[in-house]
Design a protein around this motif. Structure first.
Motif, PDB file in Angstrom:
ATOM      1  N   UNK A  80      -9.625 -10.307   5.301  1.00  0.00           N
ATOM      2  CA  UNK A  80      -9.580 -11.729   4.944  1.00  0.00           C
ATOM      3  C   UNK A  80      -8.245 -12.067   4.270  1.00  0.00           C
ATOM      4  N   UNK A  81      -7.872 -13.342   4.329  1.00  0.00           N
ATOM      5  CA  UNK A  81      -6.587 -13.773   3.767  1.00  0.00           C
ATOM      6  C   UNK A  81      -6.510 -13.490   2.268  1.00  0.00           C
ATOM      7  N   UNK A  82      -7.613 -13.778   1.541  1.00  0.00           N
ATOM      8  CA  UNK A  82      -7.614 -13.559   0.103  1.00  0.00           C
ATOM      9  C   UNK A  82      -7.501 -12.093  -0.258  1.00  0.00           C
ATOM     10  N   UNK A  83      -8.283 -11.251   0.413  1.00  0.00           N
ATOM     11  CA  UNK A  83      -8.230  -9.814   0.157  1.00  0.00           C
ATOM     12  C   UNK A  83      -6.848  -9.256   0.484  1.00  0.00           C
ATOM     13  N   UNK A  84      -6.274  -9.706   1.607  1.00  0.00           N
ATOM     14  CA  UNK A  84      -4.951  -9.225   2.013  1.00  0.00           C
ATOM     15  C   UNK A  84      -3.906  -9.555   0.951  1.00  0.00           C
ATOM     16  N   UNK A  85      -3.966 -10.762   0.414  1.00  0.00           N
ATOM     17  CA  UNK A  85      -3.014 -11.166  -0.630  1.00  0.00           C
ATOM     18  C   UNK A  85      -3.139 -10.263  -1.859  1.00  0.00           C
ATOM     19  N   UNK A  86      -4.373  -9.944  -2.236  1.00  0.00           N
ATOM     20  CA  UNK A  86      -4.580  -9.065  -3.393  1.00  0.00           C
ATOM     21  C   UNK A  86      -4.063  -7.653  -3.108  1.00  0.00           C
ATOM     22  N   UNK A  87      -4.270  -7.166  -1.889  1.00  0.00           N
ATOM     23  CA  UNK A  87      -3.797  -5.819  -1.547  1.00  0.00           C
ATOM     24  C   UNK A  87      -2.276  -5.726  -1.605  1.00  0.00           C
ATOM     25  N   UNK A  88      -1.600  -6.793  -1.177  1.00  0.00           N
ATOM     26  CA  UNK A  88      -0.130  -6.816  -1.247  1.00  0.00           C
ATOM     27  C   UNK A  88       0.319  -6.707  -2.700  1.00  0.00           C
ATOM     28  N   UNK A  89      -0.373  -7.418  -3.580  1.00  0.00           N
ATOM     29  CA  UNK A  89      -0.029  -7.354  -5.008  1.00  0.00           C
ATOM     30  C   UNK A  89      -0.392  -6.002  -5.616  1.00  0.00           C
ATOM     31  N   UNK A  90      -1.504  -5.449  -5.163  1.00  0.00           N
ATOM     32  CA  UNK A  90      -1.996  -4.202  -5.732  1.00  0.00           C
ATOM     33  C   UNK A  90      -1.188  -2.988  -5.285  1.00  0.00           C
ATOM     34  N   UNK A  91      -0.758  -2.981  -4.005  1.00  0.00           N
ATOM     35  CA  UNK A  91      -0.127  -1.800  -3.405  1.00  0.00           C
ATOM     36  C   UNK A  91      -1.018  -0.574  -3.626  1.00  0.00           C
ATOM     37  N   UNK A  92      -2.180  -0.530  -2.980  1.00  0.00           N
ATOM     38  CA  UNK A  92      -3.135   0.564  -3.227  1.00  0.00           C
ATOM     39  C   UNK A  92      -2.529   1.925  -2.946  1.00  0.00           C
ATOM     40  N   UNK A  93      -2.921   2.899  -3.736  1.00  0.00           N
ATOM     41  CA  UNK A  93      -2.355   4.242  -3.590  1.00  0.00           C
ATOM     42  C   UNK A  93      -3.422   5.327  -3.561  1.00  0.00           C
ATOM     43  N   UNK A  94      -4.694   4.925  -3.652  1.00  0.00           N
ATOM     44  CA  UNK A  94      -5.771   5.912  -3.606  1.00  0.00           C
ATOM     45  C   UNK A  94      -7.029   5.271  -3.044  1.00  0.00           C
ATOM     46  N   UNK A  95      -7.962   6.121  -2.633  1.00  0.00           N
ATOM     47  CA  UNK A  95      -9.243   5.631  -2.111  1.00  0.00           C
ATOM     48  C   UNK A  95      -9.991   4.878  -3.203  1.00  0.00           C
ATOM     49  N   UNK A  96      -9.752   5.221  -4.483  1.00  0.00           N
ATOM     50  CA  UNK A  96     -10.414   4.526  -5.588  1.00  0.00           C
ATOM     51  C   UNK A  96      -9.976   3.066  -5.652  1.00  0.00           C
ATOM     52  N   UNK A  97      -8.706   2.805  -5.328  1.00  0.00           N
ATOM     53  CA  UNK A  97      -8.235   1.415  -5.290  1.00  0.00           C
ATOM     54  C   UNK A  97      -8.971   0.612  -4.216  1.00  0.00           C
ATOM     55  N   UNK A  98      -9.178   1.224  -3.064  1.00  0.00           N
ATOM     56  CA  UNK A  98      -9.879   0.535  -1.974  1.00  0.00           C
ATOM     57  C   UNK A  98     -11.337   0.285  -2.362  1.00  0.00           C
ATOM     58  N   UNK A  99     -11.997   1.301  -2.908  1.00  0.00           N
ATOM     59  CA  UNK A  99     -13.385   1.131  -3.344  1.00  0.00           C
ATOM     60  C   UNK A  99     -13.498  -0.006  -4.359  1.00  0.00           C
TER      61      UNK A  99
END
Length: 420
Positions: free
Chosen positions: A64-83
């Motif tokens: 989703x657009x909202x989730x994608x925007x948050x992921x760009x800001x977050x720059x996830x680096x582990x499976x815990x970030x995704x969870x």
């Protein structure tokens, strides 16, 4: 249902599971690479870099657009970030996402209302993320038994005001009794109330996060095979196909037009950068006719001209509507020009009926002269204009394959850009 003493089950059907299975089969067949989804590396650099760039279309739960925007800001680096993102991107917990992102980037900002909360919230940077967090807080800080904590969980889940007021009183008394100041308890309760609007338990979030990671891993590491599977899953929905085709173009993958000689039923991978449109995905075109076409090619050879095509596809459902769809979308371009074929469509259908109506075992040396001819003489007709071709493709395929409506204005638009 529960009040009646019955057990309720929710069964969730996910297209993403079919996409994963199909993409794995494609990779194994095409590249001879066997993928074990249960033992993927959970630190794949390509996967996390792709998510950090916001390239999430086709990724379970993260597109989703909202989730994608948050992921760009977050720059996830582990499976815990995704969870955590899967759990937090819900009404209520969503309010905590900025805190989670900021604290991940600046660990010095991580603070706890009570030191005992560190062991519970350390992996989520001090942010209440899962139902389990609330249950542990209730037992460790408010003195709840696990049975009482489970009742607390049900009260949160059902969001019944009377029950939540009773829980607030019980929770506040318990926290104060076990050493917290009332002002801090109030702040903690406000966080719990916000979270309770739609909280995931940790097992649920981990299951979703695990599937999200697997889809992202396949897209990042086997892009052409994965996107061919996504297109196949969306076959028949021209709007979704168009959206996925746009993503393919951004990824440097070209979708080739349908062809009666080269297409299979589903989208197929040609090479690392090309996907062939499937016959099943043409609008107003039956799968039965598509199967007859593929069978004719498999049992004989490529079609040499439109007469050869019509004489070898013995399917009564190849009618005016389906033949028009084939012509207009470009699937017969190798055998004739679209405008000419459309102008002669009645004659083409008559020719096809002759072959369809004659039994395959009828005829001999003595009556060969009575058999229909296998060649056709088409009347001259003006070729289809590019605007017509593009309009037909958009309608029947969901995307443009011969060009783009703006191509005619490319030079003018280029000059306009330069003047700006």
């Amino acid at each position: 249902v529960e009040d009646a003493g019955l057990l309720k089950f929710d069964f969730l059907g996910l297209t993403n599971l079919s996409v994963l299975a199909d993409s794995i089969a494609r990779v194994e067949k095409r590249l001879r690479v066997k993928i074990d989804l249960d033992h993927l590396p959970l630190d794949d650099k390509r996967t996390f870099e792709m998510l950090g760039r916001g390239e999430t279309l086709g990724v379970f739960q993260l597109a989703s657009a909202g989730m994608t925007a948050h992921l760009i800001n977050l720059e996830p680096s582990s499976i815990h970030d995704i969870n955590a993102m899967v759990a937090l991107y819900r009404p209520g917990p969503m309010a905590f996402i900025p805190n989670y992102i900021e604290r991940k980037k600046h660990p010095e900002q991580v603070k706890y209302l009570d030191p005992r909360m560190e062991s519970i919230l350390k992996n989520s940077y001090g942010v209440i993320t899962y139902q389990d967090d609330v249950l542990e807080i209730a037992t460790k800080l408010a003195g709840y038994t696990w049975l009482e904590a489970d009742k607390f969980r049900k009260a949160m889940g059902k969001k019944i005001p009377v029950e939540m007021r009773a829980q607030k009183e019980r929770f506040t008394r318990g926290c104060i009794k076990h050493g917290m100041k009332e002002a801090l308890v109030q702040k903690l309760w406000e966080q719990i109330e916000t979270f309770a609007a739609y909280g995931f338990n940790k097992a649920h979030a981990a299951s979703y996060g695990n599937l999200a990671y697997k889809t992202a891993y396949m897209k990042a590491n086997f892009p052409v095979d994965y996107m061919a599977s996504v297109l196949t899953a969306d076959a028949g929905d021209v709007d979704k196909v168009a959206q996925v085709a746009t993503e393919c173009a951004r990824m440097g993958l070209q979708i080739l037009p349908p062809s009666v000689n080269a297409s299979q039923g589903n989208f197929t991978v040609v090479d690392d950068s090309h996907i062939r449109f499937g016959l099943y995905s043409i609008k107003n075109f039956g799968t039965g006719v598509a199967d007859s076409i593929m069978q004719a090619v498999a049992s004989g050879d490529r079609f040499t001209d439109v007469g050869d095509f019509l004489s070898r596809v013995h399917d009564r459902n190849l009618n005016k509507k389906s033949l028009e769809s084939l012509i207009k979308c470009g699937a017969l371009d190798e055998l004739g020009e679209r405008g000419t074929l459309l102008a002669d469509i009645e004659m083409l259908l008559s020719f096809h009926r002759e072959y369809t109506d004659v039994p395959a075992n009828q005829g001999s040396l003595f009556d060969a002269a009575s058999q229909p001819k296998t060649t056709l003489s088409l009347k001259d007709a003006p070729p289809a204009a590019m605007t017509e071709r593009l309009s037909w493709e958009k309608e029947l395929l969901g995307l443009y394959v011969s060009g783009h409506p703006l191509d005619a204005h490319k030079e003018k638009l280029s000059r306009q850009k330069m003047s700006i």
